[in-house]
Write an enzyme that holds these catalytic residues in place. Sequence first.
Site, PDB file in Angstrom:
ATOM      1  N   ARG A 162       0.834  -1.209   0.000  1.00 24.66           N
ATOM      2  CA  ARG A 162       0.000   0.000   0.000  1.00 24.66           C
ATOM      3  C   ARG A 162       0.875   1.268   0.000  1.00 24.66           C
ATOM      4  O   ARG A 162       0.585   2.244   0.682  1.00 24.66           O
ATOM      5  CB  ARG A 162      -0.927   0.035   1.213  1.00 24.66           C
ATOM      6  CG  ARG A 162      -1.970  -1.048   1.244  1.00 24.66           C
ATOM      7  CD  ARG A 162      -2.975  -0.876   0.111  1.00 24.66           C
ATOM      8  NE  ARG A 162      -4.135  -1.712   0.324  1.00 24.66           N
ATOM      9  CZ  ARG A 162      -4.207  -3.009   0.002  1.00 24.66           C
ATOM     10  NH1 ARG A 162      -3.177  -3.607  -0.570  1.00 24.66           N
ATOM     11  NH2 ARG A 162      -5.305  -3.687   0.223  1.00 24.66           N
ATOM     12  N   SER A 237     -10.553  -0.532   3.120  1.00 26.26           N
ATOM     13  CA  SER A 237      -9.789  -0.657   4.370  1.00 26.26           C
ATOM     14  C   SER A 237      -9.391   0.724   4.860  1.00 26.26           C
ATOM     15  O   SER A 237      -8.722   1.456   4.135  1.00 26.26           O
ATOM     16  CB  SER A 237      -8.506  -1.447   4.142  1.00 26.26           C
ATOM     17  OG  SER A 237      -8.783  -2.713   3.636  1.00 26.26           O
ATOM     18  N   GLU A 333      -4.885   3.858   6.297  1.00 25.81           N
ATOM     19  CA  GLU A 333      -4.519   3.646   4.897  1.00 25.81           C
ATOM     20  C   GLU A 333      -5.050   4.798   4.058  1.00 25.81           C
ATOM     21  O   GLU A 333      -4.450   5.195   3.062  1.00 25.81           O
ATOM     22  CB  GLU A 333      -5.121   2.324   4.406  1.00 25.81           C
ATOM     23  CG  GLU A 333      -4.540   1.895   3.077  1.00 25.81           C
ATOM     24  CD  GLU A 333      -5.444   0.969   2.292  1.00 25.81           C
ATOM     25  OE1 GLU A 333      -5.573   1.193   1.083  1.00 25.81           O
ATOM     26  OE2 GLU A 333      -6.013   0.040   2.884  1.00 25.81           O
TER      27      GLU A 333
HETATM   28  N1  EPU Z   1     -10.531 -10.621  10.198  1.00 21.48           N
HETATM   29  C1  EPU Z   1     -11.207 -10.607  11.399  1.00 21.48           C
HETATM   30  N2  EPU Z   1     -12.204  -9.692  11.573  1.00 21.48           N
HETATM   31  C2  EPU Z   1     -12.547  -8.803  10.612  1.00 21.48           C
HETATM   32  C3  EPU Z   1     -11.855  -8.806   9.387  1.00 21.48           C
HETATM   33  C4  EPU Z   1     -10.839  -9.734   9.198  1.00 21.48           C
HETATM   34  O1  EPU Z   1     -10.927 -11.396  12.296  1.00 21.48           O
HETATM   35  O2  EPU Z   1     -13.484  -8.029  10.855  1.00 21.48           O
HETATM   36  C5  EPU Z   1      -9.513 -11.653   9.963  1.00 21.48           C
HETATM   37  C6  EPU Z   1     -10.040 -12.688   8.968  1.00 21.48           C
HETATM   38  O3  EPU Z   1     -10.754 -13.685   9.609  1.00 21.48           O
HETATM   39  C7  EPU Z   1      -8.776 -13.213   8.338  1.00 21.48           C
HETATM   40  C8  EPU Z   1      -7.862 -11.997   8.348  1.00 21.48           C
HETATM   41  O4  EPU Z   1      -8.393 -11.100   9.311  1.00 21.48           O
HETATM   42  O5  EPU Z   1      -8.201 -14.208   9.131  1.00 21.48           O
HETATM   43  C9  EPU Z   1      -7.728 -11.349   6.985  1.00 21.48           C
HETATM   44  O6  EPU Z   1      -8.999 -10.895   6.541  1.00 21.48           O
HETATM   45  P1  EPU Z   1      -9.312 -10.565   4.974  1.00 21.48           P
HETATM   46  O7  EPU Z   1      -8.920 -11.725   4.131  1.00 21.48           O
HETATM   47  O8  EPU Z   1     -10.693 -10.056   4.906  1.00 21.48           O
HETATM   48  O9  EPU Z   1      -8.272  -9.457   4.577  1.00 21.48           O
HETATM   49  P2  EPU Z   1      -7.723  -8.152   5.313  1.00 21.48           P
HETATM   50  O10 EPU Z   1      -6.287  -8.383   5.668  1.00 21.48           O
HETATM   51  O11 EPU Z   1      -8.626  -7.737   6.403  1.00 21.48           O
HETATM   52  C10 EPU Z   1      -6.773  -7.117   3.097  1.00 21.48           C
HETATM   53  C11 EPU Z   1      -6.822  -5.814   2.347  1.00 21.48           C
HETATM   54  C12 EPU Z   1      -8.158  -5.670   1.602  1.00 21.48           C
HETATM   55  C13 EPU Z   1      -8.269  -6.830   0.627  1.00 21.48           C
HETATM   56  C14 EPU Z   1      -8.192  -8.148   1.431  1.00 21.48           C
HETATM   57  C15 EPU Z   1      -8.184  -9.379   0.544  1.00 21.48           C
HETATM   58  C16 EPU Z   1      -5.400  -4.290   3.602  1.00 21.48           C
HETATM   59  C17 EPU Z   1      -5.348  -3.084   4.481  1.00 21.48           C
HETATM   60  N3  EPU Z   1      -6.630  -4.699   3.256  1.00 21.48           N
HETATM   61  O12 EPU Z   1      -7.778  -7.083   4.118  1.00 21.48           O
HETATM   62  O13 EPU Z   1      -8.103  -4.468   0.839  1.00 21.48           O
HETATM   63  O14 EPU Z   1      -9.476  -6.785  -0.093  1.00 21.48           O
HETATM   64  O15 EPU Z   1      -6.945  -8.182   2.198  1.00 21.48           O
HETATM   65  O16 EPU Z   1      -6.947  -9.468  -0.122  1.00 21.48           O
HETATM   66  O17 EPU Z   1      -4.366  -4.824   3.254  1.00 21.48           O
HETATM   67  C18 EPU Z   1      -8.676  -2.181   0.691  1.00 21.48           C
HETATM   68  O18 EPU Z   1      -7.465  -1.945   0.632  1.00 21.48           O
HETATM   69  O19 EPU Z   1      -9.534  -1.257   0.648  1.00 21.48           O
HETATM   70  C19 EPU Z   1      -9.118  -3.559   0.861  1.00 21.48           C
HETATM   71  C20 EPU Z   1     -10.404  -3.860   1.033  1.00 21.48           C
END
Ligand code: EPU
Length: 337
Positions: A162, A237, A333
Site C-alpha cells: 500500500r 480498508s 490507509e
Molecule cells: N478478520 C477478522 N475480523 C474482521 C476482518 C478480518 O478477524 O473483521 C480476519 C479474517 O478472519 C482473516 C484476516 O483477518 O483471518 C484477513 O482478513 P481478509 O482476508 O478479509 O483481509 P484483510 O487483511 O482484512 C486485506 C486488504 C483488503 C483486501 C483483502 C483481501 C489491507 C489493508 N486490506 O484485508 O483491501 O481486499 O486483504 O486481499 O491490506 C482495501 O485496501 O480497501 C481492501 C479492502
Amino acid sequence: MQIQNNISLKHYNTFGIDVKAKQFVSVNSIDELKSIYKSEKHSPKFILGGGSNMLLTKDIDALVLHINLKGINITSQTKDTVFVQAKAGENWHEFVLWTLDNDFGGLENLSLIPGNVGTSPIQNIGAYGVELKDTFESCEVLNLETLEVETFKNSDCGFGYRNSIFKQNAKDKYIILNVLFKLTKKHHILNTNYGAITSELEHMKVLKPTIQDVSKAVISIRQSKLPNPKEIGNSGSFFKNPIISETAFLELQNNFPKVPHYVISKNEIKVPAGWLIETAGFKGKKLGNYGVHKKQALVLVNYGGASGKDILELSRLIQKTVFRLFDINIDAEVNII
Ligand code: EPU
C-alpha cells in the site's frame, strides 16, 4: 472546461462526505491540465481522482482538479503479451472488466476495487494475493514544476505494501496521466492460492478456473464482506495491516493463540488489523450515522450525513484502544484531508 465556485464534493468521494470545494474544475485532457496550471499559477490546487481513498474532514480551500482523462488503448502486443494503456480517469473496475472481456489476464484478482486507474499506483492497490505492481509496466505523469510529461517505469515507483513514491518523495509533484499494464493473452497465470478464492471457486463448482471465473469469485467474496460505496459510504480498508517483529508477535500469540498472521520475513509478521479491531470490540459498532462495518472491521462506514471529523474521531479511538490492548500501532490507509 469551466471553473465552478463553492461545489459540494459529496458525489466525488466514496465516503460521501459533504464538504465544499472553494473552486472545482473537471479536466478532460492533458492540454486542459497544462492550461489550468499556467492560468491559475497562484491558486492552491487539490488533485481529485476517484475519491476512494480519502476522508475529507473540512472544506477544501483550493481549486479542486477532477482528473477526468478517458481512454483505453492497446499500445503493442506479441503472441503472448499485450500492453494496454488506460487513462487516469477510467474507473478501475470497469477497466478490469474491459481486460476480462478481451481475455487479457493479470488484473482479475483486483476486480471491484473502488477508485480510478490514475490513483491505483499511488497506494499500489492490492487484494487476494495480487498487487498493482505485478502488472504495472509504467505510467506517464505531468511534472507540476516543468509541465513536461515524464515516464516512470515500475522500478522507479518504489512500490511496497500500500505504498509508492507517489505517497512519499514524489507526493504533490506529479499528476498521473495514464498507466501502462503488461497483461497475458494466453497461458494466464492464475492466483487462486488465497484461501477464500479456492473455497469460492469450489462453491461455484468450477474445476478449471478461467480468469473470468477468478474475477467472479473475487467479486462474490468482496460483495459478501465489503459494503458497496454506492449504498453505504466507505473507503475500503481504513487502516493498513500492521507489520510487527517476531518478538512482539510471539507475545501477542501467547495471549491470543488464534491470532491470524502472515509471515513476511524472518522478523516481519503481518497481523490483520480487522482481527485486532474486532477483538477490541468495535466490529459492527454504530455511533448514530457512522460506525464500523459489521462484516469487516477494517472498514469504517458513513450511513449518511456523517462528518469527516466524526469518522476521524472514531478512527482515533480505535487506534488508541488497539494500542492499549495489544501494544500495536495501526496506521490509517486512507488519506486524511
Ligand atoms: N478478520 C477478522 N475480523 C474482521 C476482518 C478480518 O478477524 O473483521 C480476519 C479474517 O478472519 C482473516 C484476516 O483477518 O483471518 C484477513 O482478513 P481478509 O482476508 O478479509 O483481509 P484483510 O487483511 O482484512 C486485506 C486488504 C483488503 C483486501 C483483502 C483481501 C489491507 C489493508 N486490506 O484485508 O483491501 O481486499 O486483504 O486481499 O491490506 C482495501 O485496501 O480497501 C481492501 C479492502
